[in-house]
Scaffold this active site. Structure first.
Site, mmCIF file in Angstrom:
data_model
loop_
_atom_site.group_PDB
_atom_site.id
_atom_site.type_symbol
_atom_site.label_atom_id
_atom_site.label_comp_id
_atom_site.label_asym_id
_atom_site.label_seq_id
_atom_site.Cartn_x
_atom_site.Cartn_y
_atom_site.Cartn_z
ATOM 1 N N SER A 124 3.621 -2.254 -6.068
ATOM 2 C CA SER A 124 3.662 -3.213 -4.964
ATOM 3 C C SER A 124 5.054 -3.831 -4.779
ATOM 4 O O SER A 124 5.713 -4.226 -5.741
ATOM 5 C CB SER A 124 2.649 -4.336 -5.218
ATOM 6 O OG SER A 124 2.811 -5.315 -4.223
ATOM 7 N N LEU A 125 5.481 -3.922 -3.522
ATOM 8 C CA LEU A 125 6.760 -4.567 -3.185
ATOM 9 C C LEU A 125 6.555 -6.038 -2.808
ATOM 10 O O LEU A 125 7.522 -6.747 -2.542
ATOM 11 C CB LEU A 125 7.405 -3.852 -1.994
ATOM 12 C CG LEU A 125 7.849 -2.414 -2.223
ATOM 13 C CD1 LEU A 125 8.314 -1.791 -0.906
ATOM 14 C CD2 LEU A 125 8.969 -2.353 -3.255
ATOM 15 N N SER A 126 5.297 -6.497 -2.806
ATOM 16 C CA SER A 126 5.022 -7.851 -2.302
ATOM 17 C C SER A 126 5.720 -8.944 -3.103
ATOM 18 O O SER A 126 6.239 -9.897 -2.495
ATOM 19 C CB SER A 126 3.508 -8.096 -2.247
ATOM 20 O OG SER A 126 2.956 -7.249 -1.283
ATOM 21 N N GLY A 157 -9.360 2.450 5.987
ATOM 22 C CA GLY A 157 -9.139 1.026 6.222
ATOM 23 C C GLY A 157 -7.948 0.750 7.123
ATOM 24 O O GLY A 157 -8.027 -0.089 8.029
ATOM 25 N N ALA A 158 -6.832 1.456 6.888
ATOM 26 C CA ALA A 158 -5.640 1.207 7.701
ATOM 27 C C ALA A 158 -5.880 1.668 9.141
ATOM 28 O O ALA A 158 -5.397 1.039 10.093
ATOM 29 C CB ALA A 158 -4.429 1.926 7.104
ATOM 30 N N LYS A 185 -10.356 -5.793 0.315
ATOM 31 C CA LYS A 185 -10.244 -6.459 1.623
ATOM 32 C C LYS A 185 -11.609 -6.812 2.225
ATOM 33 O O LYS A 185 -11.721 -7.748 2.997
ATOM 34 C CB LYS A 185 -9.475 -5.577 2.611
ATOM 35 C CG LYS A 185 -7.977 -5.566 2.350
ATOM 36 C CD LYS A 185 -7.233 -4.805 3.426
ATOM 37 C CE LYS A 185 -5.779 -4.692 3.043
ATOM 38 N NZ LYS A 185 -4.943 -4.061 4.056
ATOM 39 N N GLY A 212 6.415 2.674 7.997
ATOM 40 C CA GLY A 212 5.562 1.483 7.941
ATOM 41 C C GLY A 212 6.175 0.282 7.240
ATOM 42 O O GLY A 212 5.472 -0.711 7.004
ATOM 43 N N TYR A 259 5.671 3.957 3.815
ATOM 44 C CA TYR A 259 7.082 3.532 3.773
ATOM 45 C C TYR A 259 7.805 4.051 2.550
ATOM 46 O O TYR A 259 8.995 3.803 2.379
ATOM 47 C CB TYR A 259 7.186 2.002 3.874
ATOM 48 C CG TYR A 259 6.258 1.266 2.955
ATOM 49 C CD1 TYR A 259 6.574 1.074 1.622
ATOM 50 C CD2 TYR A 259 5.029 0.803 3.426
ATOM 51 C CE1 TYR A 259 5.702 0.411 0.783
ATOM 52 C CE2 TYR A 259 4.153 0.143 2.594
ATOM 53 C CZ TYR A 259 4.494 -0.044 1.261
ATOM 54 O OH TYR A 259 3.625 -0.684 0.430
ATOM 55 N N ASP A 315 -2.231 -7.860 8.838
ATOM 56 C CA ASP A 315 -1.855 -6.448 9.024
ATOM 57 C C ASP A 315 -1.825 -6.099 10.513
ATOM 58 O O ASP A 315 -0.987 -5.311 10.967
ATOM 59 C CB ASP A 315 -2.887 -5.514 8.373
ATOM 60 C CG ASP A 315 -2.754 -5.453 6.864
ATOM 61 O OD1 ASP A 315 -1.644 -5.693 6.358
ATOM 62 O OD2 ASP A 315 -3.767 -5.165 6.197
HETATM 63 P P1 NAP Z 1 -8.116 4.772 2.904
HETATM 64 O O1 NAP Z 1 -9.037 3.689 3.332
HETATM 65 O O2 NAP Z 1 -8.365 5.489 1.622
HETATM 66 O O3 NAP Z 1 -8.110 5.853 4.116
HETATM 67 C C1 NAP Z 1 -7.335 7.017 4.070
HETATM 68 C C2 NAP Z 1 -7.725 7.956 5.218
HETATM 69 O O4 NAP Z 1 -6.899 9.116 5.103
HETATM 70 C C3 NAP Z 1 -9.170 8.435 5.162
HETATM 71 O O5 NAP Z 1 -9.617 8.707 6.453
HETATM 72 C C4 NAP Z 1 -9.009 9.730 4.365
HETATM 73 O O6 NAP Z 1 -10.059 10.662 4.555
HETATM 74 C C5 NAP Z 1 -7.741 10.277 4.960
HETATM 75 N N1 NAP Z 1 -7.128 11.268 4.094
HETATM 76 C C6 NAP Z 1 -6.823 11.146 2.779
HETATM 77 N N2 NAP Z 1 -6.284 12.286 2.334
HETATM 78 C C7 NAP Z 1 -6.247 13.148 3.384
HETATM 79 C C8 NAP Z 1 -5.818 14.491 3.548
HETATM 80 N N3 NAP Z 1 -5.290 15.178 2.524
HETATM 81 N N4 NAP Z 1 -5.939 15.059 4.765
HETATM 82 C C9 NAP Z 1 -6.481 14.393 5.793
HETATM 83 N N5 NAP Z 1 -6.921 13.103 5.704
HETATM 84 C C10 NAP Z 1 -6.803 12.502 4.500
HETATM 85 O O7 NAP Z 1 -6.608 4.241 2.803
HETATM 86 P P2 NAP Z 1 -5.919 3.149 3.749
HETATM 87 O O8 NAP Z 1 -6.094 1.796 3.189
HETATM 88 O O9 NAP Z 1 -6.413 3.400 5.132
HETATM 89 O O10 NAP Z 1 -4.359 3.493 3.583
HETATM 90 C C11 NAP Z 1 -3.839 4.686 4.127
HETATM 91 C C12 NAP Z 1 -2.316 4.689 4.094
HETATM 92 O O11 NAP Z 1 -1.783 3.634 4.877
HETATM 93 C C13 NAP Z 1 -1.722 4.520 2.698
HETATM 94 O O12 NAP Z 1 -0.619 5.402 2.576
HETATM 95 C C14 NAP Z 1 -1.251 3.086 2.685
HETATM 96 O O13 NAP Z 1 -0.149 2.881 1.792
HETATM 97 C C15 NAP Z 1 -0.809 2.925 4.135
HETATM 98 N N6 NAP Z 1 -0.809 1.520 4.560
HETATM 99 C C16 NAP Z 1 0.394 0.970 4.898
HETATM 100 C C17 NAP Z 1 0.439 -0.343 5.313
HETATM 101 C C18 NAP Z 1 1.770 -0.949 5.685
HETATM 102 O O14 NAP Z 1 1.898 -2.183 5.663
HETATM 103 N N7 NAP Z 1 2.742 -0.163 6.091
HETATM 104 C C19 NAP Z 1 -0.735 -1.117 5.369
HETATM 105 C C20 NAP Z 1 -1.951 -0.519 5.036
HETATM 106 C C21 NAP Z 1 -1.963 0.809 4.617
HETATM 107 P P3 NAP Z 1 -11.178 10.876 3.400
HETATM 108 O O15 NAP Z 1 -12.023 9.635 3.432
HETATM 109 O O16 NAP Z 1 -11.835 12.125 3.811
HETATM 110 O O17 NAP Z 1 -10.424 10.984 2.087
#
Ligand code: NAP
Length: 310
Positions: free
Chosen positions: A31-33, A149-150, A87, A271, A250, A123
């Site tokens: 975490s970078l927070s 979630g994102a 969350k 991001g 990011y 977010d």
């Molecule tokens: P999550 O709830 O686990 O959701 C991930 C999504 O990606 C799910 O739909 C998952 O599908 C899909 N996925 C995973 N592996 C895959 C693959 N190989 N091919 C195709 N789809 C795939 O995670 P999240 O919380 O949404 O976070 C996702 C990303 O966003 C992370 O990298 C996180 O670091 C980033 N993020 C960044 C910020 C920011 O501030 N920049 C904020 C929030 C999140 P399945 O359910 O089938 O695995």
């Protein structure tokens, strides 16, 4: 739990000698927070500490989660951020939430308001404000990759801002569930998600042949450190030439998706701006003071440059 309008102006901000802040999630190793918040507190001339609270997923972490929320309730901690996997888990303890939290069913920023636990989601405005840098867009139709979630936060944000959204996920049922559940949470005046498609070559090609996509948003973790050579974009599918691409990842700063899109002449953005903005908005809620974004950027950019070199 009740969802309420933006009442920032009514939040009482007692001056604290020292702010006890932190992040609940699991795992939290990278975490970078803490760097973001420590840099901002210092630049604001405030005393404070931002700690990591790694709490395992439920049911294992249940007692630890409640203990921490009790400390927030008691005023021992002034603000908490929340990330995966908690969350949603914090919602039953919140007496009040913002309308955004009520709609997306996820809170990332907690604090006491009128002595009650309150949840906000920074977010969503963090993502929307970061998108501004990619303007102008060639159309107001966005393609979102992933349905976790994102994606939920991003899709809600974009629909609220007037985008038409198409959702592509490797499990089409997950995309459909997200579309259906968000639909019930949206204001009747907002457009629903127009399509859900499988995240595979043929469906993407068909879509891109018929619709002018202005923005592609990656919400999957594909391409994230330590797998920088992976991309969620399907090989052989040409990018829509007028689109912009936003990757929520990011680290690395330029993912394979962004490299591919930039090579094809598209505008791209990672991001990090969303991460900085959601943190700044959270700290503004906890302190009631303007937060210098530059101090936050200066604190994390070198860390990420180091990580790329490693
Ligand atoms: P999550 O709830 O686990 O959701 C991930 C999504 O990606 C799910 O739909 C998952 O599908 C899909 N996925 C995973 N592996 C895959 C693959 N190989 N091919 C195709 N789809 C795939 O995670 P999240 O919380 O949404 O976070 C996702 C990303 O966003 C992370 O990298 C996180 O670091 C980033 N993020 C960044 C910020 C920011 O501030 N920049 C904020 C929030 C999140 P399945 O359910 O089938 O695995």
């Amino acid at each position: 739990m009740t969802g309420e309008g933006d009442q920032r102006s009514t939040i009482h901000h007692p001056a604290h000698k020292k702010y006890n802040l932190g992040l609940i999630g699991f795992p939290l190793g990278h975490s970078l927070s803490p760097q973001l918040h420590h840099a901002a507190l210092k630049a604001m001339g405030l005393q404070g500490e931002y700690r990591l609270y790694p709490i395992p997923p439920l049911p294992e972490g249940l007692t630890a989660l409640h203990t921490l929320l009790d400390r927030l309730q008691a005023g021992d901690i002034q603000g908490l951020n929340v990330t995966i996997p908690h969350k949603q888990n914090v919602l039953p303890r919140l007496i009040h939430t913002s309308p955004t939290v009520a709609a997306v069913g996820a809170a990332n920023t907690l604090f006491l308001r009128e002595n009650e636990l309150f949840g906000e989601n920074t977010d969503i405005p963090g993502f929307l404000s970061d998108l501004e840098d990619l303007k102008p867009f060639s159309s107001s139709i966005a393609l979102v990759l992933g349905a976790g979630g994102a994606a939920r936060a991003a899709v809600y944000a974009m629909l609220s801002a007037g985008w038409q959204v198409i959702l592509a996920a490797r499990r089409i049922e997950q995309a459909r569930e997200l579309a259906a559940s968000l639909q019930t949470a949206l204001h009747p005046s907002l457009k629903p998600i127009s399509h859900t498609i499988p995240l595979e070559s043929a469906s993407l090609t068909n879509l891109l042949n018929s619709i002018n996509i202005g923005l592609i948003v990656n919400t999957t973790p594909v391409g994230m450190f330590p797998h920088p050579n992976a991309s969620p974009w399907q090989s052989g599918v040409p990018f829509p030439p007028q689109a912009a691409v936003y990757d929520m990842i990011y680290n690395p700063g330029e993912t394979m998706l962004l490299k591919q899109a930039r090579s094809a002449g598209l505008k791209v953005k990672n991001g990090l701006g969303m991460l900085v903005e959601q943190a700044a908005l959270a700290l503004e809620l906890w302190t009631g003071l303007p937060v210098p974004r530059k101090a936050m950027w200066d604190a994390v950019l070198p860390k990420l440059e180091d990580a790329h070199a490693a």
